[in-house]
Write a protein that holds these residues in place. Structure first.
Motif, mmCIF file in Angstrom:
data_model
loop_
_atom_site.group_PDB
_atom_site.id
_atom_site.type_symbol
_atom_site.label_atom_id
_atom_site.label_comp_id
_atom_site.label_asym_id
_atom_site.label_seq_id
_atom_site.Cartn_x
_atom_site.Cartn_y
_atom_site.Cartn_z
ATOM 1 N N LEU A 151 0.812 -1.215 0.000
ATOM 2 C CA LEU A 151 0.000 0.000 0.000
ATOM 3 C C LEU A 151 0.846 1.267 0.000
ATOM 4 C CD1 LEU A 151 -2.796 1.312 0.154
ATOM 5 C CD2 LEU A 151 -2.640 1.154 2.658
ATOM 6 N N LEU A 152 1.817 1.329 0.877
ATOM 7 C CA LEU A 152 2.589 2.566 1.056
ATOM 8 C C LEU A 152 3.954 2.532 0.381
ATOM 9 C CD1 LEU A 152 1.817 3.295 4.815
ATOM 10 C CD2 LEU A 152 0.801 4.364 2.792
ATOM 11 N N GLY A 153 4.296 1.444 -0.242
ATOM 12 C CA GLY A 153 5.631 1.313 -0.815
ATOM 13 C C GLY A 153 6.584 0.718 0.201
ATOM 14 N N GLU A 154 6.742 1.376 1.331
ATOM 15 C CA GLU A 154 7.519 0.863 2.449
ATOM 16 C C GLU A 154 6.875 1.309 3.736
ATOM 17 O OE1 GLU A 154 11.499 2.507 1.332
ATOM 18 O OE2 GLU A 154 12.188 0.465 1.703
ATOM 19 N N ARG A 155 7.030 0.504 4.760
ATOM 20 C CA ARG A 155 6.646 0.898 6.108
ATOM 21 C C ARG A 155 7.898 0.983 6.968
ATOM 22 N NH1 ARG A 155 1.225 1.072 7.259
ATOM 23 N NH2 ARG A 155 -0.151 0.053 5.750
#
Length: 487
Positions: A420-424
């Motif tokens: 979803l965010l690319g990376e967490r």
């Protein structure tokens, strides 16, 4: 004493001239002690064996080291024979040794401790880059295979002299060296101690207990990476003793290789009030120690890498590719360094060498800003930036935030892929002895100190940080661990 050849390489001359001037270093390991005459004799034996094996000018020679008293004397022997030292740990994996042998073409291997020589195969072809070279040091790049940085005699000898002007080692110095001498930090500390006639205490294996004993036994100077000092302060026996009483003669702490952090710096100052901390920043490629936060600047420059050391110039490039305006206005850009002590190039890789420089400045890959007072502050590693929801987050900033919490001994942040965010953002926290960490309370504490998009998505609690082969905290290893655990 060895007989000096007519054309003696500068690093060898630096040591032999010091011995001839009456400086008599004392190099110790757990098994033996060597003085100048014995160091010279060992070096002479190594040089004679290499000449008998037909060493060619500027031929790479692997020296297998384990932080013994004779290791640096074996370096000297290779230099006297006209060779180029390729340091390799004696306990390196066979695959690593084969890789280094293949990359360098080295047919000659010296046992650093005994001086015994093994020869196998044919001499490698002459390489113009190795003309006048002293060392090939394989760096621990964050991605891909290690790169062989070639350091020249003239340049590295100049760096040793510049460091002596800054640090002032003397015949009264007792230098504790728990660092591996396969890497530049350990190598320059050892050579500087020899050239100044100091007592050099090699520590083949670091443990808090061994370090405590050495600090209590008259050490005036100690060279540690921050990870070692975190381990030392986390040791219950050291903490119970208060620290300062276990290092009565300590006056100088040399540290580098990774950020020191304000919390650890404060603990060092409290434990060893009479010891000045030299927080050093530099790369193998630039000759090491390009910046220093000196004891006199520790308060004003807290949280920075200090100021450039002698002869070093820097720029902060805002634009891509190392070009663009200098970032002296406080903007964040890539830190570029130009040094008269830097490498000659990467072994057998002229394209990478060329790509690593911009207008004569080495591209460090580190993001930095220059403060109005002249101190330079790191903002992170460009290759390690976490991209979370389109926002770029420097993991070093997250490390510093959580390391400042009173219950946290160490912190390491990394980005973990997320659909979803690319990376967490994931952070591993190591509690201080006796402390219990509450994740919700820690996040609430951090929320008032950092932008919302920089808040971690997950906090992990462990006993220690994962380390790479140089002893530095390893973000890639943390990322792999998290992915393997399915977190």
């Amino acid at each position: 004493m060895t007989t000096r050849p007519d054309a003696i390489p500068p690093l060898a001359a630096l040591l032999l001239d010091a011995f001839a001037a009456g400086r008599d270093p004392r190099v110790e390991d757990p098994a033996r002690t060597l003085r100048a005459a014995e160091l010279s004799a060992h070096a002479g034996t190594v040089a004679e064996r290499l000449r008998a094996a037909g060493i060619r000018p500027d031929e790479p020679v692997i020296v297998r080291v384990e932080s013994s008293a004779a290791d640096l004397a074996s370096f000297l022997g290779v230099w006297l024979a006209g060779g180029v030292v390729v340091p390799l740990h004696a306990r390196a994996l066979d695959a690593t040794a084969r890789d280094i042998r293949g990359r360098t073409g080295a047919r000659l291997t010296v046992d650093g401790t005994t001086g015994e020589l093994a020869a196998e195969g044919d001499p490698p072809p002459a390489r113009p880059l190795l003309r006048g070279a002293a060392l090939v040091i394989f760096t621990s790049g964050s991605t891909g295979a290690p790169k062989g940085a070639v350091l020249g005699h003239e340049r590295f000898a100049g760096k040793i002299r510049a460091l002596q002007a800054m640090l002032g080692f003397s015949e009264n110095s007792v230098v504790l060296l728990p660092l591996q001498i396969t890497f530049i930090f350990g190598i320059w500390v050892g050579l500087l101690a020899l050239a100044s006639g100091a007592r050099l205490r090699m520590m083949p294996r670091f443990t808090p207990a061994l370090a405590r004993a050495a600090l209590a036994d008259g050490a005036t100077t100690a060279a540690f990476v921050p990870t070692m000092m975190r381990a030392l302060f986390a040791d219950a026996a050291f903490a119970d003793g208060g620290g300062a009483g276990e290092a009565p003669d300590l006056r100088q702490i040399l540290t580098g290789g990774e950020p020191l952090g304000g919390g650890l710096g404060q603990r060092i100052a409290a434990a060893w009030a009479r010891a000045g901390v030299f927080d050093l920043y530099g790369l193998t490629e630039t000759g090491s120690c390009d910046f220093c936060l000196s004891p006199g600047d520790s308060a004003a420059g807290q949280g920075t890498i200090g100021r450039p050391t002698g002869g070093v110039e820097h720029r902060i490039a805002i634009a891509e590719g190392g070009a663009g305006a200098d970032g002296g206005n406080g903007g964040v850009g890539e830190l570029l360094i130009r040094s008269p002590f830097g490498m000659l190039g990467y072994l057998d890789d002229p394209e990478l060498t060329a790509a690593s420089f911009a207008d004569g400045y080495f591209r460090t890959g580190d993001l930095a800003r220059q403060r109005p007072d002249g101190f330079v502050e790191l903002a992170g590693r460009s290759k390690e930036l976490i991209s979370r929801g389109g926002n770029k987050v420097a993991p070093l900033e997250i490390d510093r935030l959580f390391a400042a919490h009173p219950d946290v001994a160490a912190a390491l942040a990394t980005g973990v892929p997320d659909p979803l965010l690319g990376e967490r953002i994931h952070v591993l926290l190591v509690p201080r002895p006796g402390a219990r960490l509450d994740r919700d309370a820690l996040l609430a504490w951090a929320a008032g100190r950092i932008e919302r998009f920089k808040l971690p998505d997950a906090l992990h609690i462990g006993e220690d940080l994962p380390l790479g082969r140089t002893g530095k905290a390893d973000r890639n290893a943390l990322r792999r661990s998290i992915l393997e655990d399915g977190a």
